[in-house]
Enzyme design. Structure first.
Site, PDB file in Angstrom:
ATOM      1  N   LYS A  54       0.826  -1.131   0.038  1.00  0.00           N
ATOM      2  CA  LYS A  54       0.168   0.066   0.156  1.00  0.00           C
ATOM      3  C   LYS A  54       0.947   1.315  -0.035  1.00  0.00           C
ATOM      4  O   LYS A  54       0.693   2.224  -0.682  1.00  0.00           O
ATOM      5  CB  LYS A  54      -0.960  -0.154   1.172  1.00  0.00           C
ATOM      6  CG  LYS A  54      -2.044   1.007   1.273  1.00  0.00           C
ATOM      7  CD  LYS A  54      -1.585   1.972   2.676  1.00  0.00           C
ATOM      8  CE  LYS A  54      -0.215   2.206   2.829  1.00  0.00           C
ATOM      9  NZ  LYS A  54       0.061   3.552   3.415  1.00  0.00           N
ATOM     10  N   GLN A  98      -5.205  -1.066   9.886  1.00  0.00           N
ATOM     11  CA  GLN A  98      -5.118  -2.454   9.128  1.00  0.00           C
ATOM     12  C   GLN A  98      -5.899  -3.714  10.376  1.00  0.00           C
ATOM     13  O   GLN A  98      -5.390  -3.504  11.510  1.00  0.00           O
ATOM     14  CB  GLN A  98      -3.726  -2.896   9.211  1.00  0.00           C
ATOM     15  CG  GLN A  98      -3.513  -4.032   8.406  1.00  0.00           C
ATOM     16  CD  GLN A  98      -4.092  -4.178   6.972  1.00  0.00           C
ATOM     17  OE1 GLN A  98      -4.028  -3.193   6.177  1.00  0.00           O
ATOM     18  NE2 GLN A  98      -4.383  -5.357   6.507  1.00  0.00           N
ATOM     19  N   ASP A 121     -11.753   2.850   4.162  1.00  0.00           N
ATOM     20  CA  ASP A 121     -12.050   1.265   4.114  1.00  0.00           C
ATOM     21  C   ASP A 121     -13.661   1.406   4.249  1.00  0.00           C
ATOM     22  O   ASP A 121     -14.092   0.091   3.792  1.00  0.00           O
ATOM     23  CB  ASP A 121     -11.801   0.763   5.437  1.00  0.00           C
ATOM     24  CG  ASP A 121     -10.445  -0.186   5.352  1.00  0.00           C
ATOM     25  OD1 ASP A 121     -10.238  -0.622   4.152  1.00  0.00           O
ATOM     26  OD2 ASP A 121      -9.545  -0.117   6.140  1.00  0.00           O
TER      27      ASP A 121
END
Ligand code: GUN
Length: 305
Positions: A54, A98, A121
């Site tokens: 990422k 995460q 997200d």
């Protein structure tokens, strides 16, 4: 019959190039660089790989990347303090915590502490609710990537029978919502579903997101169906030889038994190179959209749903 192979890797590369164009335009017209912050708590090896990729792709798109690595012993208060700081940082337009978090931390609490407008997200309860009620929302990146591949292949999905295998908050549930919003007839099947093989065989679109290597066999697939394989499972591959420590080498497989499924399906995503690359590409697109909204600028229509 041999299925068309859906090239997610190529699609994701094109999407990242579009994102890079928009980033350059925002820098030129507004002197603003879209910024993405990733919070990684602990040492989960799969998470470390994801965060490294990422970071590299964020920088490659010309964006700013902020990484917060925190020890596995981080307390709830410490994690919430970092999220709060990122919420108030004007250089940060997207925040991702995460998952999975270490067991002593409450992931719902952490996710709902993210400012909803920075929740790239799409896991914050307000974005989940907005998606469910058809309001514009940040959408979870992996299911969004699947939807983009399906739209590219089929155009209008309305009236199609879609079966989603798996009911996680990260993939299964939002995937079902997106397919429903696209006017599919949606079934969500899971570990307690009776005769999951027969349910799967009804699907024009079969999305497998169960995390079980090669569970979906050819007999589960209606001839000509489109199969989207979200699984990324590492399995032993002794046929490839051994590692220096004597353990077998490994390989990645999806939730679908690819070779036999490709004989029946009309189209199928490979693993690797199918859904996987779409996740980060969608994350970058979502960060640019969040940046535009923070500036009061309409986001480019091809980067939103
Ligand atoms: N862990 C596995 N997939 C994801 C994802 O899409 N977002 C976050 N935050 N964590 C994950």
């Amino acid at each position: 019959m041999s299925a068309k192979i859906i090239d997610g890797k190529a699609f994701a590369a094109k999407l990242r190039a579009r994102v890079a164009e928009e980033v350059a335009a925002l820098k030129a017209s507004k002197a603003v660089t879209p910024g993405l912050a990733v919070v990684l708590v602990g040492e989960d090896p799969a998470s470390q790989v994801y965060v490294r990729n990422k970071n590299a792709q964020t920088l490659e798109a010309g964006m700013a990347s902020f990484e917060r690595r925190m020890s596995a012993e981080t307390t709830e208060a410490e994690l919430l303090a970092v999220i709060n700081e990122l919420n108030h940082d004007p250089a940060v337009h997207g925040i991702l915590v995460q998952l999975p978090l270490p067991k002593h931390l409450d992931s719902d609490l952490a996710i709902n502490a993210i400012a909803p407008e920075k929740d790239v997200d799409g896991f914050h309860i307000s974005n989940v609710g907005r998606l469910a009620t058809g309001q514009s929302a940040a959408v979870p990146c992996t299911p969004l990537g699947c939807l983009l591949l399906l739209r590219d292949l089929h155009g209008d999905l309305s009236g199609m029978d879609a079966v989603v295998l798996g009911r996680s908050n990260i993939v299964g549930k939002p995937m079902a919502q997106l397919l429903l919003s696209s006017s599919c007839t949606v079934t969500v099947a899971h570990s307690r579903t009776r005769d999951i093989e027969a349910v799967s065989r009804r699907a024009d679109i079969l999305v497998a997101a169960v995390g079980r290597p090669e569970m979906v066999k050819a007999s589960w697939i209606k001839p000509g169906a489109t199969v989207i394989d979200v699984g990324i499972n590492r399995i032993d591959a002794p046929e490839r030889g051994t590692k220096p420590d004597g353990s077998p080498k490994t390989r990645l497989v999806g939730d679908v038994a690819y070779a036999e499924a490709a004989e029946v399906a009309g189209a199928i995503t490979p693993v690797p190179g199918g859904v996987g690359p779409m996740t980060i590409a969608c994350l970058l697109a979502g960060t640019v959209v969040a940046c535009c909204r923070s500036l009061g600028v309409a986001p480019p229509s091809d980067l939103t749903l």
